[in-house]
Design an enzyme around this catalytic site. Structure first.
Site, mmCIF file in Angstrom:
data_model
loop_
_atom_site.group_PDB
_atom_site.id
_atom_site.type_symbol
_atom_site.label_atom_id
_atom_site.label_comp_id
_atom_site.label_asym_id
_atom_site.label_seq_id
_atom_site.Cartn_x
_atom_site.Cartn_y
_atom_site.Cartn_z
ATOM 1 N N HIS A 134 0.728 -1.770 0.081
ATOM 2 C CA HIS A 134 0.041 0.226 -0.057
ATOM 3 C C HIS A 134 1.180 1.375 0.362
ATOM 4 C CE1 HIS A 134 -4.299 -1.631 0.570
ATOM 5 N NE2 HIS A 134 -3.680 -2.657 1.086
ATOM 6 N N ASP A 141 -7.556 -1.768 -0.947
ATOM 7 C CA ASP A 141 -8.819 -3.277 0.196
ATOM 8 C C ASP A 141 -10.012 -2.181 -0.357
ATOM 9 O OD1 ASP A 141 -6.382 -3.781 0.607
ATOM 10 O OD2 ASP A 141 -6.004 -2.804 2.565
ATOM 11 N N GLU A 203 -5.489 -12.901 1.299
ATOM 12 C CA GLU A 203 -6.955 -11.697 1.607
ATOM 13 C C GLU A 203 -7.773 -11.747 -0.101
ATOM 14 O OE1 GLU A 203 -4.544 -8.142 2.356
ATOM 15 O OE2 GLU A 203 -3.593 -9.796 3.904
HETATM 16 C C1 LIG Z 1 -4.241 -6.338 6.242
HETATM 17 C C2 LIG Z 1 -4.731 -5.739 4.645
HETATM 18 N N1 LIG Z 1 -5.531 -4.633 4.944
HETATM 19 C C3 LIG Z 1 -3.541 -5.533 4.132
HETATM 20 O O1 LIG Z 1 -3.853 -4.432 3.600
HETATM 21 N N2 LIG Z 1 -2.555 -6.311 3.846
HETATM 22 C C4 LIG Z 1 -1.724 -6.457 3.216
HETATM 23 C C5 LIG Z 1 -1.007 -7.443 2.439
HETATM 24 C C6 LIG Z 1 -0.555 -5.556 3.641
HETATM 25 O O2 LIG Z 1 -0.449 -4.513 4.497
HETATM 26 O O3 LIG Z 1 0.212 -4.526 2.432
HETATM 27 ZN ZN LIG Z 2 -4.528 -4.247 1.051
#
Ligand SMILES: C[C@@H](N)C(=O)N[C@H](C)C(=O)O
Ligand SMILES: [Zn+2]
Length: 235
Positions: A134, A141, A203
């Site tokens: 991110h 997400d 996920e």
């Molecule tokens: C936990 C979730 N919101 C998420 O974004 N997971 C990925 C792997 C991340 O932390 O980049």
């Molecule tokens: Zn994510």
């Protein structure tokens, strides 16, 4: 290190810009801002320019299949400080959920909880070769909202640290209700993949395009034409 961290990054320099939120549904207030995550002058509702174009395409595909349904944005750009905050918050929450106190954790308990946290959260790495997805502005997400404005039931909430977050958790179910959860996850994946995204294998809600995870997933599916990542960590 995750397998996708082997992918080289050739930063393309595309700008991070505001998502046109009027085209989507939006989780509000933002789930991590609500917890006090340190965004400073940044906003979670930003993505790289062409990632936004891909997201609009996904919404257009959804319009054809389900008029008046919306992709709901839960989270998008995440500065490293916010990634660190969420990792620490999730660790504290997991300790609390187990009825434990952090100061009294045994080394084994501590390790088990950190493994659960890092099963779904990326490490808040400052190494430019291993950015959290991110923090590149290329990951988002998302979930779905139906034509009556209700959030579609996917069988588990976003960010749950359990096996239910696995995209195929309900794939072999024989109960109509849970078969529906799987069908909804598939619908979300179908429109996102058709628009060029890849889904995180752990996920049901996490999608990206142009980052290391996306490149690695592409290369797993098509070894003959390997691609590299075009988005690295933003300052
Ligand atoms: C936990 C979730 N919101 C998420 O974004 N997971 C990925 C792997 C991340 O932390 O980049
Ligand atoms: Zn994510």
């Amino acid at each position: 290190m995750r397998p996708y961290h082997q992918i080289p990054i050739f930063e393309c320099g595309e700008p991070l810009i505001a998502i046109p939120l009027e085209l989507f549904a939006v989780e509000s207030p933002h789930p991590y801002e609500k917890l006090g995550a340190p965004y400073g002058d940044r906003s979670p509702y930003y993505l790289r320019q062409s990632v936004i174009e891909n997201l609009i395409q996904a919404q257009n595909y959804l319009d054809v299949l389900h008029p008046n349904w919306r992709i709901q944005i839960f989270d998008a750009y995440r500065p490293i400080a916010v990634q660190q905050f969420m990792v620490d918050y999730s660790f504290a929450q997991a300790v609390h959920d187990r009825g434990l106190a952090e100061v009294e954790l045994s080394p084994n308990q501590r390790q088990e909880i950190w493994e659960a946290v890092y099963a779904i959260w990326a490490v808040p790495s400052l190494d430019e070769k291993t950015p959290p997805p991110h923090s590149t502005g290329a990951a988002v997400d998302v979930t779905l909202v139906d034509d009556s404005g209700e959030i579609v039931n996917m069988g588990s909430p976003i960010d749950e640290m359990s096996g239910r977050s696995h995209p195929d958790y309900y794939a072999n179910s024989d109960r109509p209700e849970t078969q529906n959860y799987h069908a909804h996850r598939q619908l979300l994946q179908d429109v996102m993949l058709k628009a060029g995204f890849q889904r995180n294998p752990r996920e049901w809600w996490h999608f990206s395009v142009g980052d290391q995870m996306w490149a690695w997933l592409n290369n797993q599916a098509n070894r003959a034409n390997p691609v590299t990542a075009r988005y690295g960590r933003l300052a």
